[in-house]
Design a protein around this motif. Structure first.
Motif, PDB file in Angstrom:
ATOM      1  N   CYS A 124      41.512 106.436 -93.926  1.00 46.17           N
ATOM      2  CA  CYS A 124      41.558 106.880 -92.551  1.00 46.17           C
ATOM      3  C   CYS A 124      42.232 106.134 -91.692  1.00 46.17           C
ATOM      4  CB  CYS A 124      39.588 105.891 -92.691  1.00 46.17           C
ATOM      5  SG  CYS A 124      38.849 106.546 -94.344  1.00 46.17           S
ATOM      6  N   CYS A 131      40.218 101.071 -93.454  1.00 44.87           N
ATOM      7  CA  CYS A 131      41.310 101.495 -94.439  1.00 44.87           C
ATOM      8  C   CYS A 131      42.422 102.627 -94.712  1.00 44.87           C
ATOM      9  CB  CYS A 131      41.071 101.459 -96.427  1.00 44.87           C
ATOM     10  SG  CYS A 131      39.976 103.959 -95.602  1.00 44.87           S
ATOM     11  N   CYS A 183      35.501 100.153 -96.111  1.00 47.23           N
ATOM     12  CA  CYS A 183      36.186 100.425 -95.316  1.00 47.23           C
ATOM     13  C   CYS A 183      35.109 100.606 -94.724  1.00 47.23           C
ATOM     14  CB  CYS A 183      37.665 101.706 -95.430  1.00 47.23           C
ATOM     15  SG  CYS A 183      37.679 102.993 -94.423  1.00 47.23           S
ATOM     16  N   PHE A 236      38.753  98.468-100.859  1.00 47.89           N
ATOM     17  CA  PHE A 236      40.340  98.262-100.886  1.00 47.89           C
ATOM     18  C   PHE A 236      40.577  97.034-100.861  1.00 47.89           C
ATOM     19  CE2 PHE A 236      39.480 102.802 -99.453  1.00 47.89           C
ATOM     20  CZ  PHE A 236      40.275 103.166 -99.415  1.00 47.89           C
ATOM     21  N   SER A 248      35.159 102.846 -92.599  1.00 47.37           N
ATOM     22  CA  SER A 248      34.635 104.734 -91.768  1.00 47.37           C
ATOM     23  C   SER A 248      34.238 105.501 -93.179  1.00 47.37           C
ATOM     24  CB  SER A 248      35.871 105.281 -91.574  1.00 47.37           C
ATOM     25  OG  SER A 248      36.675 105.960 -91.247  1.00 47.37           O
ATOM     26  N   CYS A 249      34.900 105.208 -94.474  1.00 45.32           N
ATOM     27  CA  CYS A 249      34.824 106.015 -95.574  1.00 45.32           C
ATOM     28  C   CYS A 249      33.953 105.301 -97.306  1.00 45.32           C
ATOM     29  CB  CYS A 249      36.096 106.292 -96.220  1.00 45.32           C
ATOM     30  SG  CYS A 249      36.428 104.986 -97.144  1.00 45.32           S
TER      31      CYS A 249
HETATM   32 ZN   LIG Z   1      38.233 104.953 -95.398  1.00 44.20          ZN
END
Ligand SMILES: [Zn+2]
Length: 178
Positions: A160, A157, A137, A144, A139-140
């Motif tokens: 997020c 994901c 992901c 996934f 963002s994090c």
């Molecule tokens: Zn994420």
């Protein structure tokens, strides 16, 4: 897994027993051990106190990509990959251990269990046959479950980007980094 010795057979019975306890369907046991169908059937009845359910297994790659299942599948798969990779554990033992680990994490985070033992096994098969894989992901950074055939640039994901229909609070941080 070929039965090579009495000890090996004992180990396979132990694994099969553990899988039945964790809710695995008969097909999972048949695939993961070399014990005969008759023995597995008897084992299943002894452990569960009833005959195994009949009917098709829930084979579908799409299920793993829906919001909550994808988070649960990713959590399980992270543990499985760690055990088979870094810990070099045999795949069937890793399947059982990773599933137990997943259940512990679900309980600790007070989440509802979404991934059955049978689904976890199906997921491993899909990953082994390259139908499903993981994408980090943006963002994090967690990894996934995604279709291997799709392009995943700028993948965000389900943790997020919680779908609005899911509402309420964002689930607790999940340890999904590989
Ligand atoms: Zn994420």
């Amino acid at each position: 897994m070929r039965i090579r010795s009495v000890l090996d057979e004992a180990r396979q019975i132990e694994l099969a027993t553990e899988m039945v306890r964790l809710g695995a369907r008969l097909q999972v046991l048949e695939s993961e051990t070399d014990l005969s169908r008759e023995r597995l059937l008897r084992l299943y009845k002894e452990v569960q106190g009833k005959s195994p359910p009949k009917g098709m297994l829930p084979f579908s790659t799409d299920w793993f990509l829906t919001w909550q299942p994808s988070i649960h599948a990713s959590l399980f798969l992270g543990g499985y990959r760690h055990l088979t990779g870094r810990c070099k554990m045999h795949r069937t033992e890793a399947l059982v251990s990773a599933y137990r680990l997943y259940l512990e994490q679900v309980v600790a985070m007070e989440l509802e269990c979404k991934l059955s033992m049978t689904r976890a096994w199906i997921l491993v098969r899909y990953v082994e046959s390259d139908m499903l894989g993981t994408t980090p992901c943006v963002s994090c950074g967690g990894h996934f479950v995604t279709h291997t055939a799709d392009l995943h640039q700028n993948f965000v994901c389900g943790l997020c980007n919680v779908p609005s229909r899911a509402g309420k609070k964002r689930p607790t941080e999940l340890p999904l980094a590989a």
